[in-house]
Write a protein that holds these residues in place. Structure first.
Motif, PDB file in Angstrom:
ATOM      1  N   THR A  63      26.299  51.051 -24.683  1.00  0.00           N
ATOM      2  CA  THR A  63      27.444  50.648 -25.500  1.00  0.00           C
ATOM      3  C   THR A  63      26.989  49.851 -26.722  1.00  0.00           C
ATOM      4  N   THR A  64      25.676  49.827 -26.961  1.00  0.00           N
ATOM      5  CA  THR A  64      25.157  49.183 -28.165  1.00  0.00           C
ATOM      6  C   THR A  64      24.888  50.240 -29.234  1.00  0.00           C
ATOM      7  N   THR A  65      25.423  50.010 -30.413  1.00  0.00           N
ATOM      8  CA  THR A  65      25.207  50.912 -31.546  1.00  0.00           C
ATOM      9  C   THR A  65      24.139  50.308 -32.450  1.00  0.00           C
ATOM     10  N   ALA A  66      23.166  51.106 -32.828  1.00  0.00           N
ATOM     11  CA  ALA A  66      22.182  50.615 -33.800  1.00  0.00           C
ATOM     12  C   ALA A  66      22.645  50.990 -35.195  1.00  0.00           C
ATOM     13  N   ILE A  67      22.533  50.045 -36.108  1.00  0.00           N
ATOM     14  CA  ILE A  67      22.855  50.325 -37.516  1.00  0.00           C
ATOM     15  C   ILE A  67      21.585  50.065 -38.328  1.00  0.00           C
ATOM     16  N   LEU A  68      21.089  51.115 -38.932  1.00  0.00           N
ATOM     17  CA  LEU A  68      19.838  51.028 -39.675  1.00  0.00           C
ATOM     18  C   LEU A  68      20.173  50.987 -41.162  1.00  0.00           C
ATOM     19  N   LEU A  69      19.735  49.948 -41.850  1.00  0.00           N
ATOM     20  CA  LEU A  69      20.055  49.806 -43.272  1.00  0.00           C
ATOM     21  C   LEU A  69      18.984  50.505 -44.099  1.00  0.00           C
TER      22      LEU A  69
ATOM     23  N   CYS B 252      19.905  52.589 -27.322  1.00  0.00           N
ATOM     24  CA  CYS B 252      21.194  52.576 -28.030  1.00  0.00           C
ATOM     25  C   CYS B 252      21.866  53.942 -27.873  1.00  0.00           C
ATOM     26  N   GLY B 253      23.154  53.923 -27.584  1.00  0.00           N
ATOM     27  CA  GLY B 253      23.866  55.175 -27.350  1.00  0.00           C
ATOM     28  C   GLY B 253      24.232  55.882 -28.634  1.00  0.00           C
ATOM     29  N   ASP B 254      24.165  55.167 -29.733  1.00  0.00           N
ATOM     30  CA  ASP B 254      24.642  55.702 -31.003  1.00  0.00           C
ATOM     31  C   ASP B 254      23.800  55.045 -32.101  1.00  0.00           C
ATOM     32  N   VAL B 255      23.323  55.845 -33.043  1.00  0.00           N
ATOM     33  CA  VAL B 255      22.517  55.284 -34.135  1.00  0.00           C
ATOM     34  C   VAL B 255      23.155  55.687 -35.453  1.00  0.00           C
ATOM     35  N   ILE B 256      23.495  54.690 -36.253  1.00  0.00           N
ATOM     36  CA  ILE B 256      24.110  54.961 -37.554  1.00  0.00           C
ATOM     37  C   ILE B 256      23.118  54.546 -38.637  1.00  0.00           C
ATOM     38  N   VAL B 257      22.811  55.465 -39.528  1.00  0.00           N
ATOM     39  CA  VAL B 257      21.890  55.157 -40.618  1.00  0.00           C
ATOM     40  C   VAL B 257      22.708  55.046 -41.903  1.00  0.00           C
ATOM     41  N   VAL B 258      22.636  53.888 -42.536  1.00  0.00           N
ATOM     42  CA  VAL B 258      23.357  53.683 -43.794  1.00  0.00           C
ATOM     43  C   VAL B 258      22.477  54.191 -44.924  1.00  0.00           C
ATOM     44  N   VAL B 259      22.960  55.219 -45.623  1.00  0.00           N
ATOM     45  CA  VAL B 259      22.154  55.860 -46.666  1.00  0.00           C
ATOM     46  C   VAL B 259      22.811  55.670 -48.021  1.00  0.00           C
TER      47      VAL B 259
ATOM     48  N   VAL C 232      22.622  60.523 -33.621  1.00  0.00           N
ATOM     49  CA  VAL C 232      22.176  59.898 -34.873  1.00  0.00           C
ATOM     50  C   VAL C 232      23.080  60.392 -35.992  1.00  0.00           C
ATOM     51  N   ARG C 233      23.726  59.460 -36.669  1.00  0.00           N
ATOM     52  CA  ARG C 233      24.668  59.829 -37.733  1.00  0.00           C
ATOM     53  C   ARG C 233      24.312  59.070 -38.992  1.00  0.00           C
ATOM     54  N   THR C 234      24.851  59.538 -40.120  1.00  0.00           N
ATOM     55  CA  THR C 234      24.629  58.806 -41.368  1.00  0.00           C
ATOM     56  C   THR C 234      25.979  58.431 -41.963  1.00  0.00           C
ATOM     57  N   VAL C 235      25.967  57.362 -42.736  1.00  0.00           N
ATOM     58  CA  VAL C 235      27.167  56.935 -43.442  1.00  0.00           C
ATOM     59  C   VAL C 235      26.698  56.443 -44.813  1.00  0.00           C
ATOM     60  N   VAL C 236      27.506  56.704 -45.829  1.00  0.00           N
ATOM     61  CA  VAL C 236      27.060  56.456 -47.202  1.00  0.00           C
ATOM     62  C   VAL C 236      27.550  55.103 -47.724  1.00  0.00           C
ATOM     63  N   GLN C 237      26.612  54.329 -48.240  1.00  0.00           N
ATOM     64  CA  GLN C 237      26.953  53.121 -48.999  1.00  0.00           C
ATOM     65  C   GLN C 237      26.882  53.532 -50.471  1.00  0.00           C
ATOM     66  N   GLU C 238      28.023  53.594 -51.117  1.00  0.00           N
ATOM     67  CA  GLU C 238      28.065  54.162 -52.476  1.00  0.00           C
ATOM     68  C   GLU C 238      27.263  53.331 -53.473  1.00  0.00           C
ATOM     69  N   ARG C 239      27.481  51.999 -53.436  1.00  0.00           N
ATOM     70  CA  ARG C 239      26.717  51.137 -54.348  1.00  0.00           C
ATOM     71  C   ARG C 239      25.942  50.139 -53.516  1.00  0.00           C
ATOM     72  N   GLN C 240      24.712  49.865 -53.901  1.00  0.00           N
ATOM     73  CA  GLN C 240      23.873  48.983 -53.093  1.00  0.00           C
ATOM     74  C   GLN C 240      24.157  47.539 -53.465  1.00  0.00           C
ATOM     75  N   ARG C 241      25.169  46.977 -52.792  1.00  0.00           N
ATOM     76  CA  ARG C 241      25.618  45.624 -53.107  1.00  0.00           C
ATOM     77  C   ARG C 241      25.031  44.603 -52.159  1.00  0.00           C
TER      78      ARG C 241
ATOM     79  N   ALA D  44      31.720  52.617 -39.247  1.00  0.00           N
ATOM     80  CA  ALA D  44      31.535  53.922 -38.608  1.00  0.00           C
ATOM     81  C   ALA D  44      31.258  53.834 -37.104  1.00  0.00           C
ATOM     82  N   VAL D  45      31.266  52.606 -36.546  1.00  0.00           N
ATOM     83  CA  VAL D  45      30.936  52.523 -35.104  1.00  0.00           C
ATOM     84  C   VAL D  45      32.071  53.118 -34.271  1.00  0.00           C
ATOM     85  N   ARG D  46      31.702  53.680 -33.154  1.00  0.00           N
ATOM     86  CA  ARG D  46      32.691  54.313 -32.274  1.00  0.00           C
ATOM     87  C   ARG D  46      33.538  53.241 -31.602  1.00  0.00           C
TER      88      ARG D  46
END
Ligand code: UD1
Ligand code: CA
Length: 475
Positions: free
Chosen positions: A3-9, A46-53, A73-82, A94-96
Motif C-alpha cells: 500500500t506504499t506508492t513510490a514517487i520518483l522525481l 512498493c505496489g505502485d511506482v509513479i515517475v514524475v516526468v 510503473v506509471r508516469t505523470v507529467v509536471q508541465e513546468r519544473q517549479r 496520481a496516487v491510487r
C-alpha cells in the motif's frame, strides 16, 4: 509495502549535464539512470511506482513503457519544473485511492537499493515507542565531509526542525552542519497532500521545495524520524563527472556480485547491468559485455571481446578481440580471435569460427567450421560442414539478399565464391577456387576453374624479357 506508492522525481532537465538528453535518460552500466530508482522502488515492495516526468518526457515515457510493461510503473507529467515540492504535488495527484503511504525520492540517485528505501518507509513506525505512534514523516540523512550544494538538516535539542537548502543558509553555524538531506522521504499520503499544498516559494530559487514539508511537520508538533544512510549509496548524478563516478561504483558492485556468485571476472572487464555470467565463466580483462548478454558456465570470453546481446553456451571459448551482436554461440564452440558475428548469427555446438571470419544472419550446424578469412552472410550451414579460407557467400546482388544453403558434411575448398541463392547438397565437395552459381547435388564434386598449363623452361625467358624492358627505360 504493497500500500506504499513510490514517487520518483525525474522531471528536471539536469542543466549541469550540458546535454540535449534529459538527465535521467543518460545511461549508466547500460541502463538509463531512471531505471535504477524504479527498480529499487519495486525491489522495496512498493505496489505502485509513479515517475514524475517533464524534460524530454517522450523519451522517458517510451523507455519506461518498454522496460516495465504493465501498470505497476506509471508516469505523470509536471508541465513546468517549479521545484521538487511541485513535482511531489503532481505525483501525489496520481496516487491510487488505496494508497496509504508514499515514498518520495529524487530520480538522480541510482545507487540506492530497495533495502535502503524500505528502511526509510519502515522508520515511520518506530518500534521503540510504546504505544507505537507512527511519525508523520521520515527522511534519510547522511553525514558528509563536504556538504556543499546539499540541503542541511537543522536540529534543535536533537529534534529536526527544518531542512534548509545550501543557497538559503544564513550563518556559518548553519553552513558548518554536516548532516545533509538525502532526498528520500516517507509519509502518509493524506499528510503529504496537506503539507505540499502549504508550500510557498520563499527561497533563493523561488521554487516550491519539497524539503519544506519538514518544517511544516515540525511546526505542527509532529514526530519526524530520520534514517542515516551511507554516503556511498546516496551519490547523486548532477554532471558527467559524477555520472562517471557513480557508474564506477555500480560497475564494482555488479562485478563483485558475479564474482561472489562464482564467475571469474578479471580486473578491467565491463559488464552492463542486464548481463548474466554463470559460475565458472571466465571474463577476461578488457571484455565488454552489453545488453542482455548471457555467458553460461565454463565459457571463456577472452581479452578485448565486445559482446552485445549474445548468448554464449557452456564451455564455449570466445578468443580475443572478437565482436558479436544479437547472436548465439553454442556450447563448446570456438570463436575468434578477431571474428565478427553480426546480428542473427547462430553457431551450433562445437562450431568453429576463426580469425577474420564475418557472419551475418547465418546458422552453423553442430561442429561446422569456418576457420579463416570468410564472409558468411544469409547462410544455412549444416552439421560438420567445412568452409575453407577465403570463402565468400555472395548474398547480395545489388537489389536483394539471397540465401546460401550448405548441407551437412559439405567441404568448400578455399577461395570459393558461392553465389546465392544456391544449395550445395549433403556431403558434396567444392574444389578450391570455384565460383558456384548453380545448385550442387549431394555427394557431387563442383569444380569451376580454368585448366592449368605448364610451359617448360619459360620462366628464365620471361625474366630476361622484363630485364631488357627495364634497361631500355633506364637509359
Ligand atoms: C535536492 C534537495 C536537497 C538534497 C538533495 C539531495 C530540494 C529542494 N532539495 O536538491 O535538500 O540535499 O536533493 O540530492 O528538494 N525535479 C523535478 N521537478 C522539479 C525540480 C526537480 O522533477 O521541478 C527532480 C529532478 O529531476 C531531480 C530531483 O527532483 O531528479 C532533485 O532535483 P535537484 O534539482 O537535483 O535537487 P537538488 O538541488 O539536488
Ligand atoms: Ca540532485
Amino acid at each position: 509495502m504493497q500500500t506504499t506508492t513510490a514517487i520518483l522525481l525525474a522531471a528536471g532537465q539536469g542543466t549541469r549535464m550540458k546535454s540535449a538528453l534529459p538527465k535521467v535518460m543518460h545511461r549508466m552500466c547500460g541502463l538509463p539512470i531512471v531505471h535504477f530508482g524504479v527498480q529499487a522502488s519495486l525491489d522495496a515492495g512498493c505496489g505502485d511506482v509513479i515517475v514524475v516526468v517533464g524534460h524530454g518526457r517522450e523519451l522517458v515515457v517510451d523507455y519506461l513503457g518498454r522496460a516495465f510493461p504493465g501498470d505497476r510503473v506509471r508516469t505523470v507529467v509536471q508541465e513546468r519544473q517549479r521545484g521538487t515540492g511541485d513535482a511531489a504535488r503532481v505525483g501525489l495527484g496520481a496516487v491510487r485511492r488505496d494508497a496509504v503511504r508514499a515514498l518520495i525520492l529524487n530520480g538522480d540517485v541510482p545507487l540506492l537499493r530497495g533495502d535502503e528505501l524500505r528502511a526509510v518507509a519502515d522508520a515511520l513506525d518506530d518500534p521503540n515507542t510504546r504505544p507505537s505512534t507512527p511519525s508523520a514523516l521520515a527522511f534519510a540523512t547522511c553525514v558528509v565531509g563536504d556538504a556543499t550544494g546539499y540541503g542541511r538538516v537543522l536540529r534543535k535539542g536533537g529534534r529536526v526542525v527544518e531542512i534548509r537548502e545550501h543557497r538559503d543558509l544564513r550563518t556559518d553555524d548553519e553552513r558548518a552542519v554536516s548532516e545533509i538531506n538525502a532526498g528520500i522521504y516517507a509519509a502518509n499520503v493524506t499528510f503529504l497532500i496537506e503539507a505540499v499544498a502549504a508550500l510557498a516559494p520563499n527561497n533563493a530559487q523561488e521554487e516550491l521545495y519539497l524539503t519544506d514539508v519538514v518544517a511544516f511537520a515540525s511546526n505542527a508538533g509532529e514526530r519526524i524520524a530520520t534514517v542515516a544512510l551511507g554516503a556511498e549509496v546516496l551519490a547523486g548524478v548532477n554532471d558527467r563527472d559524477q555520472l562517471a563516478q557513480v557508474e564506477a561504483s555500480m560497475q564494482a558492485r555488479l562485478i563483485r556480485a558475479w564474482r561472489v556468485a562464482g564467475a571469474t571476472v578479471r580486473e578491467g572487464a565491463r559488464l552492463e547491468a542486464g548481463v548474466i555470467v554463470e559460475p565458472d565463466a571466465i571474463i577476461e580483462s578488457g571484455a565488454v559485455l552489453r545488453g542482455s548478454t548471457h555467458v553460461e558456465g565454463g565459457a571463456t570470453v577472452d581479452v578485448g571481446c565486445v559482446l552485445t546481446n549474445v548468448h554464449v553456451g557452456a564451455g564455449a571459448i570466445v578468443k580475443p578481440y572478437s565482436v558479436a551482436t544479437d547472436s548465439r554461440i553454442g556450447a563448446r564452440a570456438h570463436v575468434g580471435p578477431f571474428a565478427h558475428l553480426r546480428p542473427e548469427s547462430d553457431l551450433g555446438e562445437e562450431a568453429h569460427v576463426g580469425n577474420f571470419v564475418e557472419t551475418k544472419k547465418t546458422t552453423l550446424g553442430r561442429g561446422a567450421k569456418a576457420n579463416h578469412l570468410a564472409y558468411l552472410g544469409d547462410g544455412i550451414i549444416g552439421d560438420g560442414a567445412n568452409i575453407g579460407a577465403g570463402t565468400i557467400f555472395c548474398n547480395y546482388d545489388g537489389a536483394g539478399k539471397h540465401t546460401t544453403t550448405i548441407e551437412a558434411g559439405v567441404f568448400i575448398g578455399s577461395d570459393s565464391q558461392i553465389v546465392a541463392p544456391v544449395t550445395i547438397g549433403r556431403d558434396a565437395y567444392v574444389a578450391t577456387g570455384t565460383t558456384v552459381t548453380r545448385d550442387v547435388p549431394p555427394e557431387a564434386l563442383a569444380i569451376g576453374r580454368t585448366a592449368q598449363q605448364n610451359k617448360e623452361g619459360y620462366a628464365p625467358r620471361l625474366r630476361a624479357r622484363f630485364k631488357a624492358a627495364r634497361d631500355a627505360k633506364n637509359k
